[in-house]
Design a protein around this motif. Structure first.
Motif, PDB file in Angstrom:
ATOM      1  N   ALA A  28       0.846  -1.188   0.000  1.00 50.61           N
ATOM      2  CA  ALA A  28       0.000   0.000   0.000  1.00 50.61           C
ATOM      3  C   ALA A  28       0.885   1.243   0.000  1.00 50.61           C
ATOM      4  CB  ALA A  28      -0.912  -0.001   1.222  1.00 50.61           C
ATOM      5  N   LEU A  29       0.431   2.294  -0.644  1.00 51.92           N
ATOM      6  CA  LEU A  29       1.201   3.533  -0.719  1.00 51.92           C
ATOM      7  C   LEU A  29       0.634   4.575   0.244  1.00 51.92           C
ATOM      8  CD1 LEU A  29       1.794   3.850  -4.566  1.00 51.92           C
ATOM      9  CD2 LEU A  29       3.160   2.649  -2.846  1.00 51.92           C
ATOM     10  N   GLN A  30       1.536   5.425   0.746  1.00 52.95           N
ATOM     11  CA  GLN A  30       1.155   6.460   1.699  1.00 52.95           C
ATOM     12  C   GLN A  30       1.036   7.799   0.971  1.00 52.95           C
ATOM     13  OE1 GLN A  30       4.352   6.388   4.524  1.00 52.95           O
ATOM     14  NE2 GLN A  30       3.890   4.314   5.223  1.00 52.95           N
ATOM     15  N   ARG A  31      -0.076   8.486   1.191  1.00 56.65           N
ATOM     16  CA  ARG A  31      -0.264   9.805   0.582  1.00 56.65           C
ATOM     17  C   ARG A  31       0.354  10.877   1.480  1.00 56.65           C
ATOM     18  NH1 ARG A  31      -4.242   6.574  -1.051  1.00 56.65           N
ATOM     19  NH2 ARG A  31      -4.869   6.676  -3.238  1.00 56.65           N
ATOM     20  N   VAL A  32       1.677  10.839   1.560  1.00 64.49           N
ATOM     21  CA  VAL A  32       2.439  11.799   2.345  1.00 64.49           C
ATOM     22  C   VAL A  32       3.230  12.661   1.373  1.00 64.49           C
ATOM     23  CG1 VAL A  32       4.212  12.106   4.089  1.00 64.49           C
ATOM     24  CG2 VAL A  32       2.612  10.188   4.268  1.00 64.49           C
ATOM     25  N   PRO A  33       3.111  13.980   1.460  1.00 66.81           N
ATOM     26  CA  PRO A  33       3.867  14.831   0.526  1.00 66.81           C
ATOM     27  C   PRO A  33       5.361  14.546   0.623  1.00 66.81           C
ATOM     28  CG  PRO A  33       2.247  16.122   1.733  1.00 66.81           C
ATOM     29  CD  PRO A  33       2.279  14.761   2.376  1.00 66.81           C
ATOM     30  N   PRO A  73      -9.843  -0.375  -9.009  1.00 64.58           N
ATOM     31  CA  PRO A  73      -9.638  -0.196  -7.565  1.00 64.58           C
ATOM     32  C   PRO A  73      -9.318  -1.487  -6.831  1.00 64.58           C
ATOM     33  CG  PRO A  73     -11.984  -0.142  -8.074  1.00 64.58           C
ATOM     34  CD  PRO A  73     -11.255  -0.189  -9.396  1.00 64.58           C
ATOM     35  N   ASP A  74      -9.520  -2.634  -7.473  1.00 58.86           N
ATOM     36  CA  ASP A  74      -9.241  -3.915  -6.826  1.00 58.86           C
ATOM     37  C   ASP A  74      -7.763  -4.295  -6.878  1.00 58.86           C
ATOM     38  OD1 ASP A  74     -11.910  -4.287  -6.138  1.00 58.86           O
ATOM     39  OD2 ASP A  74     -12.369  -5.258  -8.050  1.00 58.86           O
ATOM     40  N   VAL A  75      -6.969  -3.522  -7.598  1.00 62.34           N
ATOM     41  CA  VAL A  75      -5.526  -3.783  -7.703  1.00 62.34           C
ATOM     42  C   VAL A  75      -4.792  -2.658  -6.983  1.00 62.34           C
ATOM     43  CG1 VAL A  75      -3.579  -4.065  -9.293  1.00 62.34           C
ATOM     44  CG2 VAL A  75      -5.837  -4.967  -9.897  1.00 62.34           C
ATOM     45  N   PRO A  76      -3.833  -2.963  -6.108  1.00 61.12           N
ATOM     46  CA  PRO A  76      -3.097  -1.907  -5.408  1.00 61.12           C
ATOM     47  C   PRO A  76      -2.466  -0.912  -6.372  1.00 61.12           C
ATOM     48  CG  PRO A  76      -2.599  -4.054  -4.448  1.00 61.12           C
ATOM     49  CD  PRO A  76      -3.392  -4.319  -5.688  1.00 61.12           C
ATOM     50  N   LEU A  77      -2.419   0.335  -5.950  1.00 57.52           N
ATOM     51  CA  LEU A  77      -1.909   1.397  -6.814  1.00 57.52           C
ATOM     52  C   LEU A  77      -0.477   1.133  -7.267  1.00 57.52           C
ATOM     53  CD1 LEU A  77      -2.090   4.153  -8.165  1.00 57.52           C
ATOM     54  CD2 LEU A  77      -1.568   5.200  -5.944  1.00 57.52           C
ATOM     55  N   ALA A  78       0.384   0.648  -6.369  1.00 48.42           N
ATOM     56  CA  ALA A  78       1.775   0.370  -6.757  1.00 48.42           C
ATOM     57  C   ALA A  78       1.822  -0.650  -7.883  1.00 48.42           C
ATOM     58  CB  ALA A  78       2.569  -0.128  -5.555  1.00 48.42           C
ATOM     59  N   ALA A 132       3.218  -0.030 -11.684  1.00 45.83           N
ATOM     60  CA  ALA A 132       4.266  -0.909 -12.216  1.00 45.83           C
ATOM     61  C   ALA A 132       3.799  -1.605 -13.482  1.00 45.83           C
ATOM     62  CB  ALA A 132       4.660  -1.936 -11.159  1.00 45.83           C
ATOM     63  N   ARG A 133       2.590  -2.104 -13.464  1.00 54.00           N
ATOM     64  CA  ARG A 133       2.047  -2.828 -14.614  1.00 54.00           C
ATOM     65  C   ARG A 133       1.937  -1.915 -15.827  1.00 54.00           C
ATOM     66  NH1 ARG A 133      -3.585  -5.703 -13.451  1.00 54.00           N
ATOM     67  NH2 ARG A 133      -4.275  -3.539 -13.569  1.00 54.00           N
ATOM     68  N   ALA A 134       1.515  -0.678 -15.620  1.00 50.84           N
ATOM     69  CA  ALA A 134       1.410   0.263 -16.730  1.00 50.84           C
ATOM     70  C   ALA A 134       2.785   0.581 -17.314  1.00 50.84           C
ATOM     71  CB  ALA A 134       0.716   1.542 -16.273  1.00 50.84           C
ATOM     72  N   TYR A 135       3.777   0.748 -16.444  1.00 52.31           N
ATOM     73  CA  TYR A 135       5.154   0.980 -16.896  1.00 52.31           C
ATOM     74  C   TYR A 135       5.605  -0.167 -17.797  1.00 52.31           C
ATOM     75  CZ  TYR A 135      10.255   1.632 -16.419  1.00 52.31           C
ATOM     76  OH  TYR A 135      11.596   1.793 -16.662  1.00 52.31           O
ATOM     77  N   LEU A 136       5.349  -1.386 -17.357  1.00 52.41           N
ATOM     78  CA  LEU A 136       5.772  -2.554 -18.121  1.00 52.41           C
ATOM     79  C   LEU A 136       4.939  -2.732 -19.381  1.00 52.41           C
ATOM     80  CD1 LEU A 136       6.403  -4.907 -15.072  1.00 52.41           C
ATOM     81  CD2 LEU A 136       8.140  -3.781 -16.506  1.00 52.41           C
ATOM     82  N   ASP A 137       3.670  -2.351 -19.325  1.00 52.42           N
ATOM     83  CA  ASP A 137       2.855  -2.385 -20.545  1.00 52.42           C
ATOM     84  C   ASP A 137       3.476  -1.519 -21.628  1.00 52.42           C
ATOM     85  OD1 ASP A 137       0.832  -4.141 -19.693  1.00 52.42           O
ATOM     86  OD2 ASP A 137      -0.407  -2.517 -18.872  1.00 52.42           O
ATOM     87  N   VAL A 138       3.876  -0.304 -21.258  1.00 53.04           N
ATOM     88  CA  VAL A 138       4.492   0.576 -22.256  1.00 53.04           C
ATOM     89  C   VAL A 138       5.817  -0.011 -22.740  1.00 53.04           C
ATOM     90  CG1 VAL A 138       5.408   2.881 -22.714  1.00 53.04           C
ATOM     91  CG2 VAL A 138       3.359   2.613 -21.288  1.00 53.04           C
ATOM     92  N   ALA A 139       6.590  -0.568 -21.809  1.00 49.73           N
ATOM     93  CA  ALA A 139       7.886  -1.133 -22.196  1.00 49.73           C
ATOM     94  C   ALA A 139       7.729  -2.273 -23.194  1.00 49.73           C
ATOM     95  CB  ALA A 139       8.623  -1.617 -20.952  1.00 49.73           C
ATOM     96  N   GLY A 187       6.815   0.971  -3.705  1.00 48.91           N
ATOM     97  CA  GLY A 187       6.485   1.099  -2.298  1.00 48.91           C
ATOM     98  C   GLY A 187       7.654   1.601  -1.473  1.00 48.91           C
ATOM     99  N   VAL A 188       8.852   1.091  -1.754  1.00 46.49           N
ATOM    100  CA  VAL A 188      10.050   1.528  -1.031  1.00 46.49           C
ATOM    101  C   VAL A 188      10.307   3.017  -1.276  1.00 46.49           C
ATOM    102  CG1 VAL A 188      12.562   1.300  -0.916  1.00 46.49           C
ATOM    103  CG2 VAL A 188      11.125  -0.745  -1.004  1.00 46.49           C
TER     104      VAL A 188
END
Length: 202
Positions: free
Chosen positions: A24-29, A125-130, A134-141, A195-196
């Motif tokens: 899960a990702l944190q919405r922290v500036p 929304p059923d797939v974690p944002l991270a 990542a999946r979209a990045y790899l789709d383009v690649a 996430g890291v």
């Protein structure tokens, strides 16, 4: 001998990967905008014009994220025209190759429609944002839609998907390592890396 179709391999990996294990990702500036810092730092040192074009495309991607504009090839092509300083950025018209020809990305009459279908899943929304980023990045690649600049398009897509949900990474350099279409572990690792970086503070 013709290389195997790495796009078909990726689509199989994409279906079988356990995306739900992504953090899960944190919405922290963040303390800084990692994409902007990357452009202003190492990219500008290598090529100031390339940096300016990337920053212009990034501005468009962020504007589209704020407007929640649906992600599809037409949107990526709009950014890519800025990246390449071109009047057009059409979908490729033949097979594409990468990694010194070791990966071949096939082309069929359905490739562009399949690409748009994959990009449409970035709002699931059923797939974690991270995982979605990542999946979209790899789709383009691995769809490799453009004749040039696909790595830049992939990174813009990743940061756009995150920005739609108010996530800005403080660093993007570690994301830019070689990825392989037949590597499900690497796909999962990319989501974990997002996430890291999300938790990292400068």
């Amino acid at each position: 001998m013709t290389a195997a179709d790495s796009l078909s391999v990726w689509l199989h990996v994409r279906r079988e990967a356990d995306w739900h294990r992504a953090p899960a990702l944190q919405r922290v500036p963040p303390d800084r905008d990692g994409f902007r810092s990357w452009c202003e730092g190492p990219v500008r040192l290598r090529d100031p014009i390339r940096a300016e074009r990337l920053l212009a495309a990034y501005a468009l991607a962020r504007e589209d994220a704020a407007r929640r504009t649906p992600l599809n090839f037409a949107l990526l092509a709009r950014w890519q025209r800025e990246v390449l300083a071109a009047t057009e950025a059409p979908f490729r018209v033949s097979d594409a190759y990468a990694k010194a020809g070791r990966e071949r990305y096939g082309l069929t009459p359905r490739t562009q429609a399949d690409f748009d279908s994959c990009l449409n899943e970035t709002t699931d929304p059923d797939v974690p944002l991270a995982a979605r980023a990542a999946r979209a990045y790899l789709d383009v690649a691995f769809f490799h839609p453009f004749t040039d600049g696909n790595a830049r398009a992939a990174l813009l897509t990743l940061v756009h998907v995150l920005a739609r949900e108010d996530i800005v990474l403080p660093e993007v350099g570690p994301l830019q390592t070689t990825r392989y279409a037949d590597d499900p572990v690497g796909a999962a690792d990319l989501a974990a890396l997002i996430g890291v970086l999300n938790r990292r503070r400068q």
